[in-house]
Design a protein around this motif. Structure first.
Motif: not given
Length: 878
Positions: A366-393
């Motif tokens: 479960x701790x590893x799931x938190x680590x993996x989720x937050x790590x993937x989250x940071x990578x996904x945030x880096x993929x999204x451009x700033x003009x992606x719209x209110x919901x995505x940004x």
């Protein structure tokens, strides 16, 4: 043998009596044991062996048990069969009980009451569905419904008059419903598929609720969460009280309660959800439902969010447009969408992981799931451009800022940790020096001893010195008698302590060797103890960031859902609908998403159809006629589903769509009885129709199919006619009304806003061909006899039906004095003539006989030509 209950059995009975209504899992070593009636019930439910243990009141005590390590699978079976289970654990080491005397019993207590609405383990839950615990309360003339999923932390409440309870339960599909004792809501709970739990009035005390909720969330006042009515407080307070009872004080990590305003979502009653198969097919299960047909999410949290959006389409235009904009952005950026979905597929279910962590039911994974989720989250945030719209940004913002916790978990945990904390081995090397040294002793004890032996040889100069081990002395230093003289003399005699003399050897020890021996022998337990400390510190660090982690989990679900909608729109050629505050309902080339998916699997094409119910401020009703099997019900349902999808924020299966906000969605389609409540098919039909006519407003969308068919023809026609007039004059809503009563087509000339439409067919050589096309106009007949023939009715029955139909239609054309005179005056009910004997099959011609002997695959061209001449000759002879 004495029949007095043993101290252990006295303890068992006391614990069981303190937890009425639940099976008691009584921990005895590596097993959970059950006795008496619990054993009888559990052995039957689990199909496990029933044994005996001692006697009680002269009778053997039934007993059965399940292994602790496999308990979850047995719990799942019991919960699905309607049981509640109280889990009594050993609260001390059995060795401590022995110290108190031979008759002392290991202290045990219930640590958890497992119920359908309080599950958290992955093995007990459906990953792609919420597991709601709901509570309904009434204070004076106000009522409210609260619901919580302790596996994800979601906690919501809404005003809910009793008349709305059924639809709301259908919307949330709770596993368990808390109500006041004697409330009489058994039928509603049963219809919603929820286990009913009755609580005393004290659990619903609104004043006590404020104290309970304030303590649960660690606040002085609830004002920061919003203004709640007394009924809402009572409903939430009952949940808090029940969680205190079932979790034994180890409360789940819940998000602050959110009040949902009435009217924030499209109202859909239970019958409509069932008829439209929104989240569950009529046959049972998910397959065949709208949810199954459109679910392209790649995370469990995204699937649960999709379920919520489909179950409660929004009525907030700003919210709908923002979600549509996110889908549009991703549709126009297919490479980005593919990258996001690929990254999301590696994101674990953080919501449920952090819930287990808060309830002290977590493991290293479960701790590893938190680590993996937050790590993937940071990578996904880096993929999204700033003009992606209110919901995505906004979602991207919630995915960043977790670097410190990610680094901590990355440094502390191995890449693939074990499932259980007690297994150890989850802490990474280099994180804790004491743990690394302890592991070295545990895993490399022989090498450590060899290194110490080399040090002692250098110190004493005795090359024959050895460090050995036996079960009596443990580790010791051994040398020959000759060399031992040096170690017995000063100054070495102060360091090397004499232990034993044998015939040829003398044995010593040192303080360091004794300490090392203790450390080696205790290294395994010490390593586990250190790792438990590491785990506790990591848990504390995660819980300190529980709020931001929960926001990140919800952000991943939102991005997943928008990506899934975009993938669906691109793959199935769906379009962005126009949704506004008007009463428009214009669909061009609309399709049924579930039926179209089924047809594609068979290589067939769905026939798209238009629907235009726009009529300004007047009612807008289509009266749809046509034969059975032509597609009327499909047409009705597809337009309702398009409205649901549009207000859920998705694209829709059509070439174009303009939908004015649908406030309520009603469906009366299909035929079913309700024998449990003594309702015939016709009574069910009338009850559902009454609910529509009493509730639908002018922004509702109503689809009705075959109103009045469950009774006599003229009664049914009269009811259908009156229903249509009421929809037009009183409800003034948008509606699709399918019927076989062709007489009703005359209403289009009398009622403004009513138009006739029909599903077209063609007749060819007595066969009826369904074209599945909807066009303006009325059907000339129902083609029921032809459909009956297609269904396989005997030919004699079909022919007799044609004769009766012709007689009836002729009588109506000739103008009988009253309709029933047709039955009185015409010879319809004479005995049906016996079926004509089948003519003997004609004798096969010589040419036909020769043809049956031929295998075309084996003929050469020359043989085929010769055969043709032979057949010509045979035909001439015949």
């Amino acid at each position: 043998m004495s029949d007095q209950p043993t101290p252990m059995m006295v303890q068992y009975l006391a614990i069981r009596d303190a937890n009425p209504g639940a099976l008691l899992f009584y921990r005895m070593g590596d097993f959970y044991e059950m006795f008496f009636e619990d054993a009888l019930a559990a052995s039957a439910a689990l199909d496990i062996a029933l044994t005996k243990r001692g006697t009680h009141q002269g009778e053997p005590i039934p007993m059965c048990g399940v292994p602790v390590h496999a308990a979850e699978s047995y719990l799942l079976t019991l919960i699905r069969k309607g049981f509640r289970v109280a889990i009594a654990e050993q609260m001390e080491d059995p060795a401590e009980a022995k110290k108190r005397g031979s008759k002392s019993v290991v202290a045990r207590d219930v640590v958890r009451l497992v119920t359908p609405g309080t599950l958290t383990e992955d093995s007990l839950l459906e990953a792609r569905r919420h597991n709601f615990l709901a509570s309904f309360a009434t204070v004076r003339d106000e009522s409210a419904l609260a619901w919580v999923d302790i596996s994800t932390g979601a906690f919501r409440v809404s005003p809910c008059p009793l008349v709305r309870l059924g639809p709301e339960l259908a919307r949330h599909a709770p596993r368990e419903l808390l109500v006041l004792e004697g409330s009489g809501l058994d039928d509603l709970a049963q219809e919603a598929g929820a286990a009913l739990t009755e609580l005393a009035a004290g659990s619903f005390d609104s004043t006590a609720a404020v104290r309970r909720l304030s303590a649960m969330f660690g606040v002085e006042t609830l004002d920061g969460f919003g203004n709640f009515s007394r009924a809402e407080l009572a409903a939430m307070g009952a949940i808090a009280d029940y969680l205190e009872l079932t979790q034994r004080g180890n409360l789940p990590l819940l998000r602050p309660p959110v009040r949902e305003a009435a009217g924030g979502a499209m109202q859909i009653d239970a019958a409509t959800r069932r008829n439209l198969e929104l989240t569950q097919a009529l046959s049972g299960g998910r397959e065949g439902s709208l949810l199954a047909a459109i679910d392209r999410t790649v995370t469990a949290a995204g699937a649960r969010l999709l379920d919520r959006r489909i179950s409660a389409p929004s009525r907030d235009l700003g919210e709908i447009h923002a979600r549509q904009a996110a889908v549009s952005y991703l549709v126009e950026a297919p490479r980005l969408t593919a990258d996001l979905r690929e990254a999301l597929s590696r994101a674990p279910d953080m919501d449920r992981a952090i819930s287990r962590i808060a309830l002290d039911r977590a493991g290293p994974r479960d701790l590893a799931a938190i680590r993996a989720g937050l790590t993937q989250g940071a990578a996904i945030a880096a993929l999204l451009p700033e003009d992606a719209g209110a919901v995505l940004t906004e979602a991207a913002r919630d995915l960043v800022g977790h670097d410190e916790l990610i680094d901590l978990l990355d440094e502390a945990l191995v890449a693939e940790p074990p499932l259980l904390t007690r297994d150890g081995g989850f802490t990474a090397s280099g994180y804790d020096e004491d743990l690394d040294e302890t592991r070295r002793l545990r895993d490399e004890g022989r090498g450590v001893i060899a290194g110490m032996q080399a040090d002692y040889i250098r110190e004493t100069g005795v090359t024959s010195l050895k460090i050995k081990h036996n079960n009596v002395l443990g580790y010791f230093i051994e040398t020959t008698t000759t060399h031992a003289e040096r170690m017995l003399a000063a100054p070495l005699n102060e360091r090397f302590i004499h232990r034993q003399t044998t015939a040829n050897q003398i044995r010593f020890t040192t303080v360091e060797l004794s300490e090392l021996e203790t450390r080696i022998l205790n290294a395994r337990d010490r390593a586990l103890e250190i790792e438990r400390g590491v785990f506790a510190r990591l848990v504390a660090a995660v819980l300190a960031q529980a709020g931001p982690i929960g926001q990140a989990a919800r952000a991943l679900a939102e991005i997943d859902l928008q990506g899934a909608f975009a993938d669906l729109a691109t793959g199935e050629n769906w379009v962005r609908p126009t949704v506004d505050d008007s009463r428009a309902f214009e669909i061009t080339g609309g399709r049924h998403p579930v039926v179209e998916r089924a047809l594609k699997r068979k290589g067939e094409t769905f026939v798209a159809n238009d629907c235009a119910l726009t009529a300004g401020e007047t009612p807008a009703i289509w009266l749809l006629t046509g034969p059975n099997m032509a597609g009327k019900s499909t047409f009705l349902r597809q337009n309702a589903l398009i409205a649901v999808l549009a207000q859920a924020g998705a694209f829709v299966p059509a070439s174009a769509a303009h939908i004015g906000m649908v406030s309520q969605l009603f469906s009366r389609v299909g035929a079913a009885d309700d024998l449990a409540r003594g309702r015939s098919t016709f009574m069910v039909e009338m009850v559902e129709t009454a609910a529509i006519l009493n509730q639908a407003d002018d922004h509702a969308l109503v689809i009705l199919d075959e109103i009045g068919r469950g009774t006599a023809t003229w009664d049914g026609l009269s009811i259908a006619w009156a229903v249509m007039e009421h929809l037009h004059a009183t409800n003034r809503c948008r509606a699709l009304f399918a019927t076989h009563y062709h007489e009703m087509t005359a209403l289009s000339a009398r009622l403004d806003g009513v138009e006739n439409a029909t599903v077209t067919v063609r007749e060819w050589e007595g066969e009826v061909i369904f074209l599945h096309e909807v066009k303006k106009g009325a059907a000339d007949r129902s083609y029921g006899v032809q459909v009956a023939r297609l269904a396989g009715l005997p030919g004699s029955v079909v022919e007799r039906a044609k004769e009766i139909l012709h007689t009836l239609e002729s009588g109506e054309r000739e103008g009988a004095a009253r309709p029933q005179m047709l039955l009185d005056d015409l010879p319809l009910f004479r005995a049906a003539p016996p079926p004509a004997p089948k003519a003997a099959a004609p004798k096969a011609s010589p040419a036909e006989a020769r043809l049956r002997e031929i295998n075309p695959d084996t003929l050469t061209p020359r043989e085929a030509l010769d055969l043709l001449y032979q057949l010509k000759d045979l035909q001439a002879e015949g």
